[in-house]
Structures are given as structure tokens and as C-alpha cells.
Design a protein around this motif. Structure first.
Motif, PDB file in Angstrom:
ATOM      1  N   THR A 178      23.465  39.686 -20.377  1.00  0.00           N
ATOM      2  CA  THR A 178      24.178  40.773 -19.703  1.00  0.00           C
ATOM      3  C   THR A 178      23.205  41.697 -18.982  1.00  0.00           C
ATOM      4  O   THR A 178      23.443  42.085 -17.834  1.00  0.00           O
ATOM      5  CB  THR A 178      25.012  41.569 -20.721  1.00  0.00           C
ATOM      6  OG1 THR A 178      25.934  40.677 -21.357  1.00  0.00           O
ATOM      7  CG2 THR A 178      25.770  42.695 -20.056  1.00  0.00           C
ATOM      8  N   ALA A 179      22.101  42.044 -19.629  1.00  0.00           N
ATOM      9  CA  ALA A 179      21.108  42.921 -19.006  1.00  0.00           C
ATOM     10  C   ALA A 179      20.483  42.244 -17.790  1.00  0.00           C
ATOM     11  O   ALA A 179      20.267  42.886 -16.755  1.00  0.00           O
ATOM     12  CB  ALA A 179      20.027  43.293 -20.011  1.00  0.00           C
ATOM     13  N   HIS A 180      20.209  40.941 -17.897  1.00  0.00           N
ATOM     14  CA  HIS A 180      19.634  40.202 -16.764  1.00  0.00           C
ATOM     15  C   HIS A 180      20.609  40.181 -15.588  1.00  0.00           C
ATOM     16  O   HIS A 180      20.218  40.413 -14.445  1.00  0.00           O
ATOM     17  CB  HIS A 180      19.289  38.777 -17.201  1.00  0.00           C
ATOM     18  CG  HIS A 180      18.722  37.933 -16.117  1.00  0.00           C
ATOM     19  ND1 HIS A 180      17.470  38.160 -15.580  1.00  0.00           N
ATOM     20  CD2 HIS A 180      19.233  36.864 -15.447  1.00  0.00           C
ATOM     21  CE1 HIS A 180      17.243  37.266 -14.630  1.00  0.00           C
ATOM     22  NE2 HIS A 180      18.299  36.478 -14.533  1.00  0.00           N
ATOM     23  N   ARG A 181      21.878  39.933 -15.871  1.00  0.00           N
ATOM     24  CA  ARG A 181      22.887  39.913 -14.802  1.00  0.00           C
ATOM     25  C   ARG A 181      23.053  41.294 -14.184  1.00  0.00           C
ATOM     26  O   ARG A 181      23.199  41.426 -12.966  1.00  0.00           O
ATOM     27  CB  ARG A 181      24.226  39.408 -15.347  1.00  0.00           C
ATOM     28  CG  ARG A 181      25.297  39.322 -14.289  1.00  0.00           C
ATOM     29  CD  ARG A 181      24.945  38.331 -13.208  1.00  0.00           C
ATOM     30  NE  ARG A 181      25.992  38.316 -12.204  1.00  0.00           N
ATOM     31  CZ  ARG A 181      25.783  38.186 -10.911  1.00  0.00           C
ATOM     32  NH1 ARG A 181      24.570  38.002 -10.445  1.00  0.00           N
ATOM     33  NH2 ARG A 181      26.786  38.202 -10.073  1.00  0.00           N
ATOM     34  N   ALA A 182      23.013  42.335 -15.011  1.00  0.00           N
ATOM     35  CA  ALA A 182      23.112  43.699 -14.482  1.00  0.00           C
ATOM     36  C   ALA A 182      21.933  43.996 -13.558  1.00  0.00           C
ATOM     37  O   ALA A 182      22.103  44.628 -12.508  1.00  0.00           O
ATOM     38  CB  ALA A 182      23.152  44.707 -15.629  1.00  0.00           C
ATOM     39  N   ASP A 183      20.747  43.527 -13.922  1.00  0.00           N
ATOM     40  CA  ASP A 183      19.573  43.722 -13.079  1.00  0.00           C
ATOM     41  C   ASP A 183      19.724  42.968 -11.758  1.00  0.00           C
ATOM     42  O   ASP A 183      19.407  43.496 -10.693  1.00  0.00           O
ATOM     43  CB  ASP A 183      18.320  43.256 -13.814  1.00  0.00           C
ATOM     44  CG  ASP A 183      17.050  43.602 -13.064  1.00  0.00           C
ATOM     45  OD1 ASP A 183      16.936  44.761 -12.583  1.00  0.00           O
ATOM     46  OD2 ASP A 183      16.165  42.725 -12.951  1.00  0.00           O
ATOM     47  N   GLN A 184      20.241  41.733 -11.829  1.00  0.00           N
ATOM     48  CA  GLN A 184      20.488  40.972 -10.600  1.00  0.00           C
ATOM     49  C   GLN A 184      21.472  41.696  -9.687  1.00  0.00           C
ATOM     50  O   GLN A 184      21.248  41.807  -8.476  1.00  0.00           O
ATOM     51  CB  GLN A 184      21.054  39.585 -10.931  1.00  0.00           C
ATOM     52  CG  GLN A 184      20.071  38.601 -11.470  1.00  0.00           C
ATOM     53  CD  GLN A 184      20.757  37.281 -11.813  1.00  0.00           C
ATOM     54  OE1 GLN A 184      21.951  37.236 -12.114  1.00  0.00           O
ATOM     55  NE2 GLN A 184      19.986  36.209 -11.775  1.00  0.00           N
TER      56      GLN A 184
END
Length: 124
Positions: free
Chosen positions: A75-81
Motif C-alpha cells: 500500500t505504501a509503495h502504491r501510494a508513493d507511485q
């Protein structure tokens, strides 16, 4: 007392401490939830010995926390993307808007200069 160059402002320190505390409390809540789920699972298997129930509980908690960690990291990686995509799109729109405003101002200045020149020629 003045802060040195390497000291964080008080607001940043407080925010970091609050974030760290929130993270700790969230991790603790996930751990407790996993422990309760493991105990419920073991309660449905009355044939387990105490050692087996403790072993199963430990395995369940570790696996559940691993799954939770993976979900949070994803989720954090997708939010960063998404943040990067939105920032890039915003920068592109801002550049386009600046170009349009610049072109509009240039057109207004050209029209004003032309009108001024025409008025000057007509008043001669």
C-alpha cells in the motif's frame, strides 16, 4: 538558546515522535489481534497439547504479521507511485498553464502596441 544547524525544529521532532508512537501502537494492535485470532483457532482444536497450541499460536502470529507487513508495504509503495504520478501530471499542467498565460500576455501586449502605434499614426 539557539538551535544548532543539525538540530531538528521542535515541530519536526514532535511530528516524528507522534508518527513513531502511532506506528508502535498500530503494530501492537495488529499483534494483539493476531494473538486473539490464534487463540480462537486453538480453542477450536481442543485436542492440541499446551505446547502444540503455543507453537501454533507463535506460527500464526508470525505469519499474520508477515502478511500485514506485506500489505502495508504494498500500500505504501502504491501510494508513493500515485504521488509521483500526480506530481508529474501537476507539473505538466502547471507548465502548460504558464505557457498559455505567457502567450496570452504576449498577445495582449502586441495588440496594445499595435493599437498604440495605430493611434499615433492617426493623430499625426
Amino acid at each position: 538558546m539557539r538551535r544548532g544547524r543539525h538540530q531538528e525544529p521542535a515541530g519536526d521532532r514532535d511530528s516524528g515522535l507522534a508518527d513513531e508512537t502511532e506506528g508502535f501502537l498500530l503494530a501492537h494492535a495488529h499483534h494483539e489481534q493476531a494473538r486473539r485470532e490464534a487463540q480462537d483457532l486453538c480453542a477450536r482444536m481442543p485436542w492440541l497439547t499446551t505446547a502444540q497450541a503455543e507453537d501454533l499460536t507463535g506460527h500464526y502470529i508470525r505469519r499474520r504479521l508477515d502478511v500485514t507487513r506485506d500489505l502495508l508495504l504494498t500500500t505504501a509503495h502504491r501510494a508513493d507511485q500515485l504521488r509521483q504520478e500526480y506530481e508529474a501530471r501537476y507539473a505538466g499542467l502547471r507548465r502548460a498553464l504558464l505557457k498559455r498565460h505567457t502567450a496570452g500576455i504576449c498577445a495582449v501586449l502586441v495588440c496594445a502596441g499595435g493599437t498604440s502605434a495605430l493611434a499615433h499614426l492617426l493623430t499625426r
